[in-house]
Design a protein around this motif. Structure first.
Motif, PDB file in Angstrom:
ATOM      1  N   TYR A 231       4.248  88.591 -70.149  1.00 11.10           N
ATOM      2  CA  TYR A 231       5.640  88.670 -70.539  1.00 11.10           C
ATOM      3  C   TYR A 231       6.422  89.483 -69.515  1.00 11.10           C
ATOM      4  N   TYR A 232       7.521  88.910 -69.044  1.00 13.95           N
ATOM      5  CA  TYR A 232       8.342  89.520 -68.019  1.00 13.95           C
ATOM      6  C   TYR A 232       9.738  89.816 -68.545  1.00 13.95           C
ATOM      7  N   CYS A 233      10.268  90.932 -68.134  1.00 12.41           N
ATOM      8  CA  CYS A 233      11.639  91.297 -68.444  1.00 12.41           C
ATOM      9  C   CYS A 233      12.535  90.926 -67.279  1.00 12.41           C
ATOM     10  N   ASN A 234      13.741  90.488 -67.579  1.00 12.22           N
ATOM     11  CA  ASN A 234      14.724  90.148 -66.567  1.00 12.22           C
ATOM     12  C   ASN A 234      16.069  90.748 -66.937  1.00 12.22           C
ATOM     13  N   ALA A 235      16.774  91.241 -65.935  1.00 11.14           N
ATOM     14  CA  ALA A 235      18.120  91.769 -66.134  1.00 11.14           C
ATOM     15  C   ALA A 235      19.047  91.158 -65.107  1.00 11.14           C
ATOM     16  N   LYS A 236      20.079  90.507 -65.584  1.00  7.35           N
ATOM     17  CA  LYS A 236      21.100  89.924 -64.723  1.00  7.35           C
ATOM     18  C   LYS A 236      22.252  90.914 -64.650  1.00  7.35           C
ATOM     19  N   THR A 237      22.534  91.405 -63.456  1.00  8.04           N
ATOM     20  CA  THR A 237      23.529  92.458 -63.293  1.00  8.04           C
ATOM     21  C   THR A 237      24.820  91.980 -62.653  1.00  8.04           C
ATOM     22  N   SER A 238      24.861  90.769 -62.197  1.00  7.91           N
ATOM     23  CA  SER A 238      26.061  90.170 -61.644  1.00  7.91           C
ATOM     24  C   SER A 238      25.906  88.672 -61.687  1.00  7.91           C
ATOM     25  N   ASP A 239      26.914  87.978 -61.180  1.00  5.88           N
ATOM     26  CA  ASP A 239      26.865  86.526 -61.178  1.00  5.88           C
ATOM     27  C   ASP A 239      25.702  85.992 -60.338  1.00  5.88           C
TER      28      ASP A 239
ATOM     29  N   VAL B 215       6.848  94.654 -77.242  1.00  4.82           N
ATOM     30  CA  VAL B 215       6.865  94.981 -75.829  1.00  4.82           C
ATOM     31  C   VAL B 215       8.219  95.583 -75.471  1.00  4.82           C
ATOM     32  N   SER B 216       8.214  96.444 -74.472  1.00  5.12           N
ATOM     33  CA  SER B 216       9.409  97.171 -74.082  1.00  5.12           C
ATOM     34  C   SER B 216       9.700  96.956 -72.612  1.00  5.12           C
ATOM     35  N   CYS B 217      10.967  97.037 -72.271  1.00  5.12           N
ATOM     36  CA  CYS B 217      11.421  96.914 -70.893  1.00  5.12           C
ATOM     37  C   CYS B 217      12.359  98.074 -70.595  1.00  5.12           C
ATOM     38  N   LEU B 218      11.906  98.985 -69.760  1.00  2.34           N
ATOM     39  CA  LEU B 218      12.690 100.154 -69.397  1.00  2.34           C
ATOM     40  C   LEU B 218      13.378  99.921 -68.061  1.00  2.34           C
ATOM     41  N   ALA B 219      14.682 100.082 -68.039  1.00  7.46           N
ATOM     42  CA  ALA B 219      15.450  99.933 -66.813  1.00  7.46           C
ATOM     43  C   ALA B 219      15.560 101.266 -66.091  1.00  7.46           C
ATOM     44  N   SER B 220      15.513 101.218 -64.768  1.00  2.00           N
ATOM     45  CA  SER B 220      15.673 102.428 -63.983  1.00  2.00           C
ATOM     46  C   SER B 220      17.107 102.921 -64.061  1.00  2.00           C
ATOM     47  N   LEU B 221      17.318 104.141 -63.613  1.00  2.00           N
ATOM     48  CA  LEU B 221      18.657 104.720 -63.662  1.00  2.00           C
ATOM     49  C   LEU B 221      19.632 104.005 -62.739  1.00  2.00           C
ATOM     50  N   SER B 222      19.115 103.261 -61.776  1.00  2.00           N
ATOM     51  CA  SER B 222      19.982 102.542 -60.861  1.00  2.00           C
ATOM     52  C   SER B 222      20.651 101.337 -61.509  1.00  2.00           C
ATOM     53  N   ILE B 223      20.133 100.916 -62.644  1.00  2.00           N
ATOM     54  CA  ILE B 223      20.727  99.809 -63.390  1.00  2.00           C
ATOM     55  C   ILE B 223      21.511 100.389 -64.553  1.00  2.00           C
ATOM     56  N   PHE B 224      22.822 100.319 -64.468  1.00  2.00           N
ATOM     57  CA  PHE B 224      23.652 100.927 -65.498  1.00  2.00           C
ATOM     58  C   PHE B 224      24.580  99.943 -66.194  1.00  2.00           C
ATOM     59  N   GLU B 225      24.553  98.698 -65.754  1.00  2.00           N
ATOM     60  CA  GLU B 225      25.307  97.657 -66.430  1.00  2.00           C
ATOM     61  C   GLU B 225      24.623  96.323 -66.170  1.00  2.00           C
ATOM     62  N   PHE B 226      24.861  95.369 -67.046  1.00  3.66           N
ATOM     63  CA  PHE B 226      24.216  94.077 -66.913  1.00  3.66           C
ATOM     64  C   PHE B 226      25.041  92.997 -67.589  1.00  3.66           C
ATOM     65  N   TYR B 227      24.865  91.776 -67.133  1.00  2.84           N
ATOM     66  CA  TYR B 227      25.448  90.623 -67.805  1.00  2.84           C
ATOM     67  C   TYR B 227      24.578  90.178 -68.973  1.00  2.84           C
ATOM     68  N   ALA B 228      23.266  90.199 -68.739  1.00  4.12           N
ATOM     69  CA  ALA B 228      22.330  89.777 -69.771  1.00  4.12           C
ATOM     70  C   ALA B 228      20.945  90.322 -69.462  1.00  4.12           C
ATOM     71  N   VAL B 229      20.156  90.495 -70.493  1.00  2.98           N
ATOM     72  CA  VAL B 229      18.750  90.844 -70.353  1.00  2.98           C
ATOM     73  C   VAL B 229      17.935  89.818 -71.117  1.00  2.98           C
ATOM     74  N   GLY B 230      16.696  89.663 -70.722  1.00  3.61           N
ATOM     75  CA  GLY B 230      15.887  88.673 -71.400  1.00  3.61           C
ATOM     76  C   GLY B 230      14.411  88.857 -71.173  1.00  3.61           C
ATOM     77  N   TRP B 231      13.654  88.129 -71.981  1.00  2.22           N
ATOM     78  CA  TRP B 231      12.208  88.091 -71.870  1.00  2.22           C
ATOM     79  C   TRP B 231      11.765  86.683 -71.519  1.00  2.22           C
ATOM     80  N   PHE B 232      10.866  86.606 -70.576  1.00  5.24           N
ATOM     81  CA  PHE B 232      10.253  85.359 -70.169  1.00  5.24           C
ATOM     82  C   PHE B 232       8.746  85.525 -70.270  1.00  5.24           C
TER      83      PHE B 232
END
Length: 116
Positions: A93-101, A20-37
């Motif tokens: 299956y869900y993708c998650n991206a943490k972009t700040s605290d 499975v793949s998780c594509l981030a939009s162009l508005s997301i250009f940095e992250f603390y962590a990514v994950g699958w749930f």
């Protein structure tokens, strides 16, 4: 617009593989962590695998040795390779991206169904 989009789900036989793949939009250009749930019917959403921006990885005990999380930074895509799938892996299956605290984003999910 939805910042994360999952794809690659489907129906596979027990013992099979799926990615499975998780594509981030162009508005997301940095992250603390990514994950699958994942969330199975009647169950709580649970963490499957996470990867920090320093490539530190954690897996749920139930998927260790079978699943692999990876990332292609150029494509802004996070992958979850799932091998030796079991019926109990059936879930959305869900993708998650943490972009700040305090800020994180969720995708809308992709269905993975494993038949016996």
């Amino acid at each position: 617009q939805v910042p994360l989009v999952e794809s690659g789900g489907g129906l596979v036989q027990s013992g099979g593989s799926l990615r499975v793949s998780c594509l981030a939009s162009l508005s997301i250009f940095e992250f603390y962590a990514v994950g699958w749930f994942r969330q199975a019917p009647g169950q709580q959403r649970e963490l499957v695998a996470t990867m920090s921006n320093r490539d530190r990885i954690r897996y749920a005990d139930s998927v260790k040795g079978r699943f692999t999380i990876s990332r292609d930074n150029a494509k802004k895509t996070t992958y979850l390779q799932m091998n030796n799938l079991k019926p109990e892996d059936t879930a959305v299956y869900y993708c998650n991206a943490k972009t700040s605290d305090t800020n994180n984003y969720w995708g809308q999910g992709t269905q993975v169904t494993v038949s016996s």
